[in-house]
Write a protein that holds these residues in place. Sequence first.
Motif, short mmCIF file in Angstrom:
data_model
loop_
_atom_site.label_atom_id
_atom_site.label_comp_id
_atom_site.label_asym_id
_atom_site.label_seq_id
_atom_site.Cartn_x
_atom_site.Cartn_y
_atom_site.Cartn_z
N SER A 16 0.80 -1.19 -0.05
CA SER A 16 0.00 0.09 -0.06
C SER A 16 0.75 1.21 0.06
CB SER A 16 -0.96 0.11 1.13
OG SER A 16 -0.03 0.11 2.58
N GLY A 17 0.40 2.35 -0.15
CA GLY A 17 0.90 3.77 -0.02
C GLY A 17 1.67 3.81 1.35
N SER A 18 1.16 3.34 2.29
CA SER A 18 1.56 3.50 3.67
C SER A 18 3.09 2.75 3.80
CB SER A 18 0.69 3.28 4.74
OG SER A 18 0.31 1.91 4.49
N SER A 19 3.07 1.70 2.83
CA SER A 19 4.39 0.74 2.97
C SER A 19 5.30 1.36 1.79
CB SER A 19 4.07 -0.59 2.65
OG SER A 19 3.66 -0.71 1.52
N VAL A 20 5.02 2.31 0.87
CA VAL A 20 5.91 2.77 0.22
C VAL A 20 6.83 3.80 0.63
CG1 VAL A 20 6.33 4.16 -2.03
CG2 VAL A 20 4.74 2.16 -1.97
N ARG A 21 5.95 4.86 1.22
CA ARG A 21 6.84 5.83 1.86
C ARG A 21 8.04 5.58 2.79
NH1 ARG A 21 5.21 11.56 2.58
NH2 ARG A 21 6.83 12.41 3.80
N PRO A 22 7.67 4.78 3.70
CA PRO A 22 8.94 4.42 4.69
C PRO A 22 10.06 3.94 4.03
CG PRO A 22 6.92 3.88 5.63
CD PRO A 22 6.70 4.03 4.12
N GLN A 23 9.96 2.88 3.01
CA GLN A 23 11.08 2.37 2.30
C GLN A 23 11.68 3.49 1.31
OE1 GLN A 23 10.38 -2.07 1.28
NE2 GLN A 23 8.38 -1.41 1.61
N LYS A 24 10.96 4.15 0.53
CA LYS A 24 11.54 5.01 -0.32
C LYS A 24 12.44 6.05 0.43
CE LYS A 24 9.81 3.56 -4.24
NZ LYS A 24 10.71 3.02 -5.29
N MET A 25 11.98 6.48 1.59
CA MET A 25 12.63 7.57 2.41
C MET A 25 13.93 6.88 2.92
SD MET A 25 11.45 10.78 2.70
CE MET A 25 11.94 11.17 4.03
N TYR A 26 13.94 5.65 3.40
CA TYR A 26 15.22 4.98 3.51
C TYR A 26 16.05 4.80 2.50
CZ TYR A 26 17.95 0.91 4.79
OH TYR A 26 19.14 -0.06 5.47
N ASP A 27 15.52 4.51 1.55
CA ASP A 27 16.51 4.43 0.36
C ASP A 27 17.17 5.65 0.03
OD1 ASP A 27 15.92 1.41 0.15
OD2 ASP A 27 14.25 2.03 -1.49
N ALA A 28 16.32 6.77 0.05
CA ALA A 28 16.72 8.04 -0.24
C ALA A 28 18.14 8.63 0.62
CB ALA A 28 15.81 9.00 -0.16
N GLU A 156 5.97 21.34 9.57
CA GLU A 156 6.48 21.25 8.16
C GLU A 156 5.58 20.52 7.14
OE1 GLU A 156 8.99 23.39 7.13
OE2 GLU A 156 9.53 24.23 9.05
N ILE A 157 5.71 20.61 6.22
CA ILE A 157 5.05 20.05 4.97
C ILE A 157 6.08 19.02 4.24
CG2 ILE A 157 3.35 19.83 2.94
CD1 ILE A 157 2.61 21.27 5.49
N LEU A 158 5.87 17.70 4.25
CA LEU A 158 6.75 16.77 3.59
C LEU A 158 5.75 15.84 2.81
CD1 LEU A 158 9.96 16.25 3.87
CD2 LEU A 158 9.30 14.30 5.02
N PRO A 159 5.35 16.20 1.27
CA PRO A 159 4.31 15.62 0.65
C PRO A 159 5.03 14.25 0.17
CG PRO A 159 4.66 17.64 -0.24
CD PRO A 159 5.72 17.50 0.81
N PRO A 160 4.28 13.32 -0.52
CA PRO A 160 4.80 12.06 -1.20
C PRO A 160 5.71 12.36 -2.36
CG PRO A 160 2.23 11.95 -0.86
CD PRO A 160 2.81 13.41 -0.53
N GLN A 335 11.22 14.37 -5.96
CA GLN A 335 11.79 13.14 -5.64
C GLN A 335 12.00 12.59 -4.20
OE1 GLN A 335 14.48 11.91 -8.69
NE2 GLN A 335 14.64 13.95 -9.68
N TRP A 336 12.09 11.40 -4.05
CA TRP A 336 12.38 11.21 -2.52
C TRP A 336 13.64 11.73 -1.90
CZ3 TRP A 336 8.24 9.90 0.01
CH2 TRP A 336 7.28 8.81 -0.72
N CYS A 337 14.74 11.77 -2.79
CA CYS A 337 15.88 12.59 -2.23
C CYS A 337 15.82 13.97 -1.73
CB CYS A 337 17.02 12.38 -3.46
SG CYS A 337 17.77 10.65 -3.30
#
Length: 352
Positions: A16-28, A156-160, A335-337
């Motif tokens: 789900s979207g909720s599982s995507v964000r944490p992993q993308k932030m980790y990779d970034a 602060e704002i931190l969108p997807p 981008q996630w970075c």
Amino acid sequence: MTILYITFIDFGEFKSGSSVRPQKMYDAFRQLGHEVKLLEGQQNRRAERKQKTAEILSWLDSHTPDICYVEPPAGPFFNAIDLKLLKKVHGMGVPIALFYRDAYWKFAKWWGVKGPKKWLLTYMHKRDLKVFAKTCDVVYFPSPSMADLFDFRRREILPPAGEYHGDHTRKIQHRVVYVGGVTPRYGTQQLLEAINLLHKRGMDIKLSLVCRSEEMQNLKAQDLQKKWITVFHASGDEQLASIYAGADVGLIPLQRDFYMDFAICVKMFEYMGYGLPVISTDCVETKRMIDRYECGLTCKDDPQSLADAIARFYSDPEKIEEYRDNVATAMSENQWCNRAQKVVDDLSALKK
């Protein structure tokens, strides 16, 4: 820089979207060159979660991270040891930022929880907010509208975000794509009605609809018999890439209400990451993003308006190229970075 990164999902799955964000932030964070000490795992598996958190607490006895970033669950913290961890990190003088994911619990209509369970979960959410207020230096929200619902000392704002792999050489294929849930809230039926209206006007528009297999029961049999619809059960970049490559535009047909007005759909950035302009209903924050970059069109949340927007999109091939250029610009800034760098910058400034 060493980052203590606290999450509440199992890494390796994108359900789900909720599982995507944490992993993308980790990779970034890692792509930016930082060392990341990771705490991951579902809190529902209480014994396993407590053990993992205890290991981090022990690690902190001999290590001091530079900053701490938290991607909490949508619900409250079930295990007191996770709150204990936040308090310990704060007590060490380590700057903490937390992304506040959801506010369902504030709205009874959306939440759907009743009785003693509602009372207990509400109490736990309020308890968590008090701990966050005391321990977190920065609390991030996906949109300004959602941030306005809370009162932290620094919001602060931190969108997807997304990753850009667009293709400007693709030809117009007269195929649109929708990826998401098949429910009235997500506007799936009005989307199908809109495509049907276009065919009645003589426009041969095809639809790629991507959903979970268990949601097929929510689709009407007569809709599945239409020649213009192809249903996929796919997830993850590898499976979705070819579907996106075969489309011209991504659709977000959400039913507009107070909740959807302050939400920002992760799927919008996924569409744009594959070079697709976006057509969405005019939910406030989604419309704000589309208007800012002029990367697509918005419309009212009814089949006629959605059909008109799709027809308008295809009426000017040169405008489609302009949308694609604007999508590339939007993704260069989203981008996630970019998101990870903001966290690093915000928390690093607190250490000076």
